[in-house]
Enzyme design. Structure first.
Site, PDB file in Angstrom:
ATOM      1  N   SER A   4      53.636 -23.901  41.631  1.00  0.00           N
ATOM      2  CA  SER A   4      54.722 -22.954  41.394  1.00  0.00           C
ATOM      3  C   SER A   4      56.053 -23.696  41.417  1.00  0.00           C
ATOM      4  O   SER A   4      56.220 -24.671  42.149  1.00  0.00           O
ATOM      5  CB  SER A   4      54.725 -21.858  42.469  1.00  0.00           C
ATOM      6  N   HIS A   5      56.999 -23.183  40.618  1.00  0.00           N
ATOM      7  CA  HIS A   5      58.377 -23.667  40.647  1.00  0.00           C
ATOM      8  C   HIS A   5      59.291 -22.634  41.305  1.00  0.00           C
ATOM      9  O   HIS A   5      60.499 -22.814  41.341  1.00  0.00           O
ATOM     10  CB  HIS A   5      58.867 -23.964  39.222  1.00  0.00           C
ATOM     11  N   LYS A  36      58.219 -18.393  46.597  1.00  0.00           N
ATOM     12  CA  LYS A  36      56.761 -18.434  46.742  1.00  0.00           C
ATOM     13  C   LYS A  36      56.323 -19.686  47.491  1.00  0.00           C
ATOM     14  O   LYS A  36      55.441 -19.640  48.352  1.00  0.00           O
ATOM     15  CB  LYS A  36      56.082 -18.408  45.366  1.00  0.00           C
ATOM     16  N   GLU A  50      52.495 -21.995  29.869  1.00  0.00           N
ATOM     17  CA  GLU A  50      52.694 -20.656  29.304  1.00  0.00           C
ATOM     18  C   GLU A  50      51.610 -19.738  29.867  1.00  0.00           C
ATOM     19  O   GLU A  50      50.423 -20.071  29.843  1.00  0.00           O
ATOM     20  CB  GLU A  50      52.585 -20.710  27.781  1.00  0.00           C
ATOM     21  N   ASP A  93      49.696 -15.796  41.129  1.00  0.00           N
ATOM     22  CA  ASP A  93      50.314 -14.969  40.111  1.00  0.00           C
ATOM     23  C   ASP A  93      50.439 -13.576  40.705  1.00  0.00           C
ATOM     24  O   ASP A  93      49.447 -13.004  41.158  1.00  0.00           O
ATOM     25  CB  ASP A  93      49.512 -14.934  38.815  1.00  0.00           C
TER      26      ASP A  93
END
Length: 209
Positions: free
Chosen positions: A23-24, A28, A55, A84
């Site tokens: 994750s960026h 999170k 994507e 997600d």
């Protein structure tokens, strides 16, 4: 939990050591680091490794989590954990759902995203229910292609105006059922114990540690 079109695999344990958090999103990453802290894991984020963001072409939270985890493990050669998650609003047919981050636009401005949700609700006549839930799907992937999946959920109500400057994303407008504080007002430790992400992590911990 199984991914789209996947057959269940034998459960695999996660050994102590380095793990990529795919994750960026720094909010999170902070939450995941805190949840992993007791288990001898050395988290390193995708941002720290300068890994690209894939994507998100999946049609479910689980599919997108798997996609992110698989790219991170392929590029790093390390096990990778991806999250997600999103807000699902009953009166909006489950939107923004898997597109929750996209509602914040290219600058990831969740003030705009929360306003967009409120505007959509306000446009519905008569006034709709404000029931909503957060979903978090976790995918834990290894370089050989093995993946474990977990999905958590927490139900609540949307408030307006947003309350609190803690948390991230849609947290300031989400009041979990039975609570008096939004996730934006809540102490981080309390949120870690009660959130959709915590629910998914409890499943992960009981399975892979």
């Amino acid at each position: 939990m199984s991914g789209e079109g996947k057959e269940p695999q034998a459960i695999r344990k996660l050994a102590p050591g380095k793990l990529v958090i795919a994750s960026h999103n720094q909010g999170k990453v902070r939450e995941i680091r805190a949840l992993l802290a007791p288990y001898g894991i050395e988290p390193v984020s995708a941002g720290e490794l300068d890994l690209p963001e894939p994507e998100e072409t999946g049609t479910t939270f689980v599919a997108n989590a798997e996609l992110k985890a698989m790219q991170a493990t392929d590029l790093s050669g390390l096990p990778a954990l991806a999250d997600d998650s999103g807000l699902c609003v009953e009166a909006l047919g489950g939107e923004p759902g898997i597109f929750s981050a996209r509602w914040a636009g290219p600058t990831k401005d969740f003030t705009l995203a929360m306003q967009a949700v409120e505007n959509r609700l306000a446009a519905i006549d008569p006034a709709p229910t404000r029931a909503a839930h957060f979903v978090c799907a976790l995918a834990l992937a290894w370089p050989d292609g093995h993946v474990e999946w977990f999905e958590g959920r927490v139900d609540g109500t949307l408030v307006w105006p947003p309350r609190g400057d803690r948390g991230f994303g849609y947290d300031p407008m989400f009041l979990p059922d039975g609570g008096t504080e939004t996730y934006g007002e809540m102490d981080p430790e309390q949120k870690h114990a009660t959130s959709h992400r915590a629910d998914a992590f409890r499943q992960l911990v009981s399975t892979v540690f």
